[in-house]
Design an enzyme around this catalytic site. Structure first.
Site, PDB file in Angstrom:
ATOM      1  CG  ASP A  72      17.280  17.809  32.006  1.00 46.39           C
ATOM      2  OD1 ASP A  72      17.049  18.354  33.091  1.00 46.39           O
ATOM      3  OD2 ASP A  72      16.477  17.050  31.441  1.00 46.39           O
ATOM      4  N   GLY A 125      14.612  21.197  37.498  1.00 49.08           N
ATOM      5  CA  GLY A 125      15.528  20.631  38.483  1.00 49.08           C
ATOM      6  C   GLY A 125      16.878  21.244  38.244  1.00 49.08           C
ATOM      7  CG  HIS A 126      17.721  24.758  39.396  1.00 50.61           C
ATOM      8  ND1 HIS A 126      16.525  24.960  38.753  1.00 50.61           N
ATOM      9  CD2 HIS A 126      17.624  25.371  40.583  1.00 50.61           C
ATOM     10  CE1 HIS A 126      15.745  25.669  39.523  1.00 50.61           C
ATOM     11  NE2 HIS A 126      16.372  25.929  40.636  1.00 50.61           N
ATOM     12  N   GLY A 151      14.350  11.298  38.712  1.00 52.26           N
ATOM     13  CA  GLY A 151      15.329  10.212  38.798  1.00 52.26           C
ATOM     14  C   GLY A 151      15.279   9.257  37.610  1.00 52.26           C
ATOM     15  CG  HIS A 199      27.399  17.498  30.228  1.00 50.21           C
ATOM     16  ND1 HIS A 199      27.598  16.422  31.053  1.00 50.21           N
ATOM     17  CD2 HIS A 199      26.360  18.183  30.759  1.00 50.21           C
ATOM     18  CE1 HIS A 199      26.705  16.450  32.040  1.00 50.21           C
ATOM     19  NE2 HIS A 199      25.946  17.519  31.890  1.00 50.21           N
ATOM     20  N   GLY A 204      31.776  24.198  29.619  1.00 52.76           N
ATOM     21  CA  GLY A 204      31.638  23.462  30.889  1.00 52.76           C
ATOM     22  C   GLY A 204      32.396  22.148  30.808  1.00 52.76           C
TER      23      GLY A 204
END
Ligand code: IMP
Length: 451
Positions: free
Chosen positions: A12, A39-40, A322, A351, A436
């Site tokens: 992540d 998960g991307h 989730g 981030h 980013g």
């Protein structure tokens, strides 16, 4: 040439965005490990695509390859492909004939074993996608490979050997009713059909030969790591790990390309703070997440307010499950360990916008363990849990017009953010390639492009 993208932390880190950014000139994007536990999120033309198996480059018109080091759940694969097609895309995906298949009994056993471990407080907090049990069968030489799905006789033989064992494991060892997910005939019919479809749609390749031919023909190949360094089965925080090799070595064994080929450019993706899904130690954790943070009582962790603020600002909820992610300050011993293990040639720090608005930012520059200063990750989970972070405090940075920063470049970043980024890069002796500052690939500052 090639560029390999590796998560430097616990998954992540925002690898999808960096794959999207640096993969822009690439012709092929290949995954080398993991399965639908990943998960991307890829944002294209304002549309968000959440994928767990299909390589994110496939959303951008590249050829996406699932390498031999992956474990492939064909149900997920075809669900994702069908959904992308319904949304007007035409993804080109190839699957290694040597990749292993995830069956429903793998998922069932993942859940069964986690439940059994939780009675002893030993659960890993897996994604429940059957990843561990599938890799177990691969290592135990009782797995089914993708190519086996196209040979009905081989598929039947393998299932006849393995399914009764799995059923007995569920029922006799764990005392759980096995049900349809362990039914040989149902599995055989469904998975034989997947084999037909893979063949019919021309999706099967020998990944090493396929990729090497493309490189020889002058194509650029991006190798997309899933999860992160500290989830690596060897180099991670065992047993709180996934069952594959997210580190750069996995890019060689998981595709069939040589180590020198995949090691040309290795970009380590770092989140400007830290997040974790599932159990296990996390020395710089803020607040806590019930069920995941060891010994945590709701509302009683350190700096709950800071934790909530980072979690909400960063959207720190699992892409696949989730569930809320655990959050903490950046942990440099971890990033040093990651840089060494994978031989990072560049860093992408994500981030940076999420941390805006704090008066002060903390970074663990080292740990203190049994009175000694430790600069890298200890080998065992118990040693890591005993580590006390040694913090360095930085001035925070104000929220700013991030779109303007993206247009104007690195020098437009707030000065304290540049100080912070420069410090991280110096500490791990790896140059900064990208920063980013938002979810889309346009929300980034590129200092150096590896391709
Ligand atoms: P598994 O890969 O489902 O077996 O889960 C093993 C560990 O890896 C658990 O702690 C999961 O939360 C973690 N994990 C697996 N995939 C991801 C991911 O894509 N991001 C973050 N953590 C992950």
């Amino acid at each position: 040439m090639t560029v390999t993208i590796v998560g430097a932390q616990l998954g992540d880190e925002g690898k999808g965005g960096i794959v999207d950014l640096f993969g822009e000139p690439a012709d092929v994007v290949a995954r080398y490990q993991g399965g639908d536990n990943a998960g991307h999120t890829v944002v294209r033309d304002g549309q968000e695509y959440k994928l767990s198996l299909v390589p994110s480059g496939a959303v951008r018109g590249k050829v996406g390859v699932l390498g031999n080091g992956c474990v492939v759940n064909p149900r997920t694969l075809f669900d994702e492909l069908d959904t992308l097609r319904e949304r007007g895309l035409d993804p080109a995906v190839r699957v290694a004939r040597r990749a292993h298949v995830v069956f429903p009994y793998h998922r069932a056993l993942d859940g069964i074993e986690e439940a059994a471990k939780s009675d002893e407080g030993q659960e890993v907090g897996t994604t429940g996608r059957g990843i561990g049990p599938a890799y177990e069968d691969k290592a135990g030489r009782r797995g089914v490979r993708i190519a086996d799905l196209t040979e009905p006789g081989t598929l039947r033989n393998r299932l006849e050997y393995v399914v009764p064992q799995k059923r007995a494991l569920a029922e006799t060892v764990f005392g759980v009713d096995a049900g349809e997910r362990f039914d040989l005939e149902t599995l055989y019919e469904e998975y034989r059909e997947y084999g037909e479809r893979l063949k019919r749609e021309g999706m099967l390749v020998d990944s090493g030969a396929f990729l090497a031919d493309r490189i020889d023909a002058g194509d650029d190949v991006l190798l997309e790591g899933a999860q992160g360094t500290v989830l690596d089965i060897d180099h991670g925080n065992y047993p709180y790990v996934t069952s594959s090799h997210p580190t750069a070595g996995g890019a060689a064994t998981g595709t069939g390309l040589a180590p020198g080929v995949v090691g040309e450019e290795v970009v380590g993706v770092v989140k400007a703070y830290l997040s974790r899904v599932g159990g296990g130690p996390m020395p710089t954790e803020l607040g806590g997440v019930t069920g995941d943070t060891p010994g945590y009582t709701e509302g009683e962790g350190p700096d709950e307010g800071v934790a909530t603020r980072i979690r909400e600002a960063g959207g720190e909820y699992g892409t696949v499950t989730g569930r809320p992610r655990r959050v903490g300050w950046l942990d440099l011993p971890m990033v040093r360990h990651a840089a060494r293990t994978s031989g990072f040639t560049g860093l992408a720090v994500n981030h940076v916008d999420t941390l805006a608005g704090f008066d002060e930012i903390q970074v663990a520059e080292a740990y203190r363990l049994d009175g000694e200063r430790v600069e890298t990750l200890p080998a065992t989970a118990s040693e890591w849990a005993a580590c006390e972070p040694v913090y360095r405090t930085f001035d925070g940075w104000a929220d700013t017009d991030w779109a303007a920063v993206a247009r104007e470049g690195y020098d437009a970043l707030p000065a304290p953010a540049r100080t912070y980024l420069g410090y991280v890069s110096d500490e791990v002796s790896v140059p900064l390639y990208a920063v980013g500052i938002g979810p889309g690939r346009e929300d980034s500052v590129v200092l150096e492009h590896p391709l």
